[in-house]
Design an enzyme around this catalytic site. Sequence first.
Site, PDB file in Angstrom:
ATOM      1  N   LYS A 105      31.663  46.265  32.528  1.00 28.78           N
ATOM      2  CA  LYS A 105      31.522  44.927  33.094  1.00 28.78           C
ATOM      3  C   LYS A 105      32.912  44.283  33.143  1.00 28.78           C
ATOM      4  CE  LYS A 105      28.073  42.814  33.928  1.00 28.78           C
ATOM      5  NZ  LYS A 105      27.301  42.772  35.193  1.00 28.78           N
ATOM      6  N   THR A 145      25.751  47.374  32.040  1.00 30.38           N
ATOM      7  CA  THR A 145      26.893  46.469  32.058  1.00 30.38           C
ATOM      8  C   THR A 145      26.458  45.038  31.739  1.00 30.38           C
ATOM      9  OG1 THR A 145      26.763  46.002  34.438  1.00 30.38           O
ATOM     10  CG2 THR A 145      28.046  47.930  33.760  1.00 30.38           C
ATOM     11  N   ARG A 172      75.302  33.882  40.935  1.00 30.51           N
ATOM     12  CA  ARG A 172      74.049  33.785  41.664  1.00 30.51           C
ATOM     13  C   ARG A 172      72.960  33.213  40.766  1.00 30.51           C
ATOM     14  NH1 ARG A 172      71.137  39.807  41.791  1.00 30.51           N
ATOM     15  NH2 ARG A 172      71.300  40.208  39.552  1.00 30.51           N
ATOM     16  N   GLN A 176      68.500  44.743  35.551  1.00 31.22           N
ATOM     17  CA  GLN A 176      68.222  45.871  34.652  1.00 31.22           C
ATOM     18  C   GLN A 176      68.813  45.615  33.258  1.00 31.22           C
ATOM     19  OE1 GLN A 176      69.148  46.058  37.814  1.00 31.22           O
ATOM     20  NE2 GLN A 176      68.432  47.936  38.830  1.00 31.22           N
ATOM     21  N   HIS A 230      64.426  36.215  44.635  1.00 31.31           N
ATOM     22  CA  HIS A 230      65.696  35.952  45.306  1.00 31.31           C
ATOM     23  C   HIS A 230      65.815  34.488  45.740  1.00 31.31           C
ATOM     24  CE1 HIS A 230      66.414  40.216  45.303  1.00 31.31           C
ATOM     25  NE2 HIS A 230      65.327  40.456  46.012  1.00 31.31           N
TER      26      HIS A 230
END
Length: 278
Positions: free
Chosen positions: A12, A57, A169, A212, A240
């Site tokens: 479920k 379920t 940035r 990263q 971005h």
Amino acid sequence: MAIVLGPNRYGKAETRVVRVTRDGGTHSITDLNVSVALSGDLADTHLTGDNANVLPTDTQKNTVYAFAKQHGIASPEAFALLLARHFTSSQETITGARVEIEEYPWNRLGPHSFSRDGSAVRTAEVVVAEPGTEVFGGLTGLTLLNSTDSEFSGFIRDPYTTLAETSDRILATAVDARWRFITPEADFDAVFGRARAAMIEAFTGTYSYSLQQTLFAMGKAVLEACPDLAEIRLRLPNKHHFVVDCTPYGLDAAPEVFHADDRPYGLIEGSVVRDDVS
């Protein structure tokens, strides 16, 4: 060539349960989305339609409600453990259970008043099966942004590369994190608090040369802050932000106005693990 039934499970999905705990005139609220998936001796229901080994379920849904009433909800991980262990121990034909939970946070406005918190959703997953029990915690949608202290340069350039290098940035992401506990017993709430705080501190405190690098810094900080964890997996979309050129309007070129682009986006994924824990 034989055709056979492969691995399978059923359950479920997305049972919404809200538990109100009353301490005199002060109430607290726990808001969960619970999904259960069971596996075991279930070949007959697939191959012949014999449902003798099937726990409905609807029964799984009712169990979620009953356990929330009877046992309360100490934490998403603890509640998932309680349910998974119940299903695998109470039914001979059910040998595996996976319980996944999302917890939606609420802010207190008064003794019994709340507003929905739009921050990250807490997640938990418990898998009970041979050879043992695994517990995972995490969160999804933790949106973070640094308006500077991020750059991206020195990358591969080929005939199709048009991206300009940048020494300043905006770095923004919406963190999805999933961590694995070393054992199925821990102070789950305390770990969640420490892990969330460690990720935020690492994100804000790391001068980023790449998303990263930031991912590893965040994962390392979580494992250092949480000795109960064996590993953490992180999924970081790069949200971005592109500078809007306002010089055509007779304005200066200072990077102060940005366009937040929702797609396509870079997607950085990785895991950070303890090398001394399996």
